[in-house]
Design a protein around this motif. Sequence first.
Motif, PDB file in Angstrom:
ATOM      1  N   GLN A  42       0.847  -1.198   0.000  1.00  0.00           N
ATOM      2  CA  GLN A  42       0.000   0.000   0.000  1.00  0.00           C
ATOM      3  C   GLN A  42       0.882   1.248   0.000  1.00  0.00           C
ATOM      4  OE1 GLN A  42      -2.628  -0.459   3.376  1.00  0.00           O
ATOM      5  NE2 GLN A  42      -3.638  -2.227   2.468  1.00  0.00           N
ATOM      6  N   LYS A  43       0.489   2.214  -0.862  1.00  0.00           N
ATOM      7  CA  LYS A  43       1.337   3.393  -1.064  1.00  0.00           C
ATOM      8  C   LYS A  43       1.550   4.204   0.202  1.00  0.00           C
ATOM      9  CE  LYS A  43       1.010   4.284  -5.950  1.00  0.00           C
ATOM     10  NZ  LYS A  43       0.410   5.107  -6.994  1.00  0.00           N
ATOM     11  N   LYS A  44       0.572   4.212   1.103  1.00  0.00           N
ATOM     12  CA  LYS A  44       0.700   5.022   2.315  1.00  0.00           C
ATOM     13  C   LYS A  44       1.949   4.611   3.112  1.00  0.00           C
ATOM     14  CE  LYS A  44      -2.540   2.131   4.906  1.00  0.00           C
ATOM     15  NZ  LYS A  44      -3.853   2.017   5.511  1.00  0.00           N
ATOM     16  N   PHE A  45       2.249   3.319   3.092  1.00  0.00           N
ATOM     17  CA  PHE A  45       3.434   2.852   3.816  1.00  0.00           C
ATOM     18  C   PHE A  45       4.704   3.301   3.098  1.00  0.00           C
ATOM     19  CE2 PHE A  45       0.309  -0.467   5.139  1.00  0.00           C
ATOM     20  CZ  PHE A  45       0.277  -0.126   6.472  1.00  0.00           C
ATOM     21  N   TYR A  46       4.650   3.325   1.772  1.00  0.00           N
ATOM     22  CA  TYR A  46       5.811   3.759   0.995  1.00  0.00           C
ATOM     23  C   TYR A  46       6.073   5.251   1.229  1.00  0.00           C
ATOM     24  CZ  TYR A  46       9.232   4.109  -2.672  1.00  0.00           C
ATOM     25  OH  TYR A  46      10.412   4.319  -3.341  1.00  0.00           O
ATOM     26  N   HIS A  47       4.997   6.025   1.287  1.00  0.00           N
ATOM     27  CA  HIS A  47       5.142   7.460   1.552  1.00  0.00           C
ATOM     28  C   HIS A  47       5.708   7.701   2.952  1.00  0.00           C
ATOM     29  CE1 HIS A  47       1.932   8.151  -1.713  1.00  0.00           C
ATOM     30  NE2 HIS A  47       3.135   8.209  -2.207  1.00  0.00           N
ATOM     31  N   MET A  48       5.262   6.870   3.871  1.00  0.00           N
ATOM     32  CA  MET A  48       5.750   7.011   5.236  1.00  0.00           C
ATOM     33  C   MET A  48       7.235   6.641   5.303  1.00  0.00           C
ATOM     34  SD  MET A  48       3.824   5.846   8.548  1.00  0.00           S
ATOM     35  CE  MET A  48       4.545   6.082  10.146  1.00  0.00           C
ATOM     36  N   PHE A  49       7.591   5.581   4.587  1.00  0.00           N
ATOM     37  CA  PHE A  49       8.995   5.163   4.500  1.00  0.00           C
ATOM     38  C   PHE A  49       9.831   6.323   3.941  1.00  0.00           C
ATOM     39  CE2 PHE A  49      11.774   3.727   0.930  1.00  0.00           C
ATOM     40  CZ  PHE A  49      12.892   3.390   1.673  1.00  0.00           C
ATOM     41  N   SER A  50       9.363   6.935   2.854  1.00  0.00           N
ATOM     42  CA  SER A  50      10.095   8.042   2.223  1.00  0.00           C
ATOM     43  C   SER A  50      10.227   9.217   3.191  1.00  0.00           C
ATOM     44  CB  SER A  50       9.381   8.521   0.963  1.00  0.00           C
ATOM     45  OG  SER A  50       9.086   7.449   0.130  1.00  0.00           O
ATOM     46  N   ALA A  51       9.135   9.529   3.879  1.00  0.00           N
ATOM     47  CA  ALA A  51       9.145  10.669   4.799  1.00  0.00           C
ATOM     48  C   ALA A  51      10.172  10.469   5.907  1.00  0.00           C
ATOM     49  CB  ALA A  51       7.754  10.879   5.387  1.00  0.00           C
ATOM     50  N   PHE A  52      10.150   9.311   6.545  1.00  0.00           N
ATOM     51  CA  PHE A  52      11.088   9.083   7.657  1.00  0.00           C
ATOM     52  C   PHE A  52      12.530   8.957   7.167  1.00  0.00           C
ATOM     53  CE2 PHE A  52       7.344   8.334  10.250  1.00  0.00           C
ATOM     54  CZ  PHE A  52       7.734   8.970  11.424  1.00  0.00           C
ATOM     55  N   LEU A  53      12.697   8.432   5.966  1.00  0.00           N
ATOM     56  CA  LEU A  53      14.048   8.349   5.404  1.00  0.00           C
ATOM     57  C   LEU A  53      14.596   9.754   5.130  1.00  0.00           C
ATOM     58  CD1 LEU A  53      16.167   6.229   4.538  1.00  0.00           C
ATOM     59  CD2 LEU A  53      15.304   6.465   2.215  1.00  0.00           C
TER      60      LEU A  53
END
Lengths: 216, 92
Positions: A42-53
Amino acid sequence: MLIINSGPAGFFGLDTIFELVAALVTFLVSILSYRAYKFAKQKKFYHMFSAFLLISMAFALRAAGVFLLHLGFYERIVSILNTFDIIFLAQMALMLMAYTMLLLVSMNVQNKRVAAFVMTLMTLFIVFSYQYYLKFHIMLFVLLFFLTVNYYLNFRKQKTFNSALVFVSFYLLMLAQPFFLFTVHLSQNYYVLGQGFHLMGFLVLFFATVRLLRVK
Amino acid sequence: MGEKRDKLDIVNDILVAIMNKGGKIKPTHLLYKSNLSHEGMKKYISELKEKEMILEESEEKGKGKKFVITDRGFKFLEDYKKVKEFTRSFGF
């Protein structure tokens, strides 16, 4: 302008350790987010990954900048100072992008154009303006305020210990921002307080992350 | 009224239903427990078999078949729990 050393002289260097802690904690959260993305697709997890990275990269970048100053190569120090604003601007852009992305995920904004518009507007507004240090922390305070409200509402809904920890960590991160602002016009000692709240916020987030890693 | 289940929630519900029956369940019981239509359940069962999360086991003559949860199925349940806790913590 040397913004990187905005605290009292005795504190210079110690804040690098604090920032490395922040970089590590946010990197751990990004790993968790990536694992969730690999599982759920799910994209929301990918966006969260990008944000924290991005947050992690921003802290690592700033820590690297301070470390360069600490090395004490006097013949090179002028050039390092000259490039400092570039380091700060890069850190600022990464942080703003990251927290905005996190807020958009948290608010469940799915329209890509709206998200891109908000991010571009805010970055341009701050980067191409006078006193960007002040505006950066004001904007960060606003973003963290809305994130804190969302995490508080989530805690009220979920009533789990971990959701409380996430709420508290972002609340502490939000509280840190005014102290960074006071550093400019009042006393440099406020920088230490700001960093203290920052560190506490990231330690609480670390505790929440460890608890998530131990879920069986 | 509860929240709408997504695909992962439905897979989790199916696997939990099997696990709660000692790791094996009859199709009729599963249909009842999973709260899906017959067609919906067939689609999910086929996907779960393909991903080797469940196996179809034939019982003795006249007793029909049963679905059995596999190690991959248990692994899914473990990962689902982690992701769910993560989702609850950050609230999406």
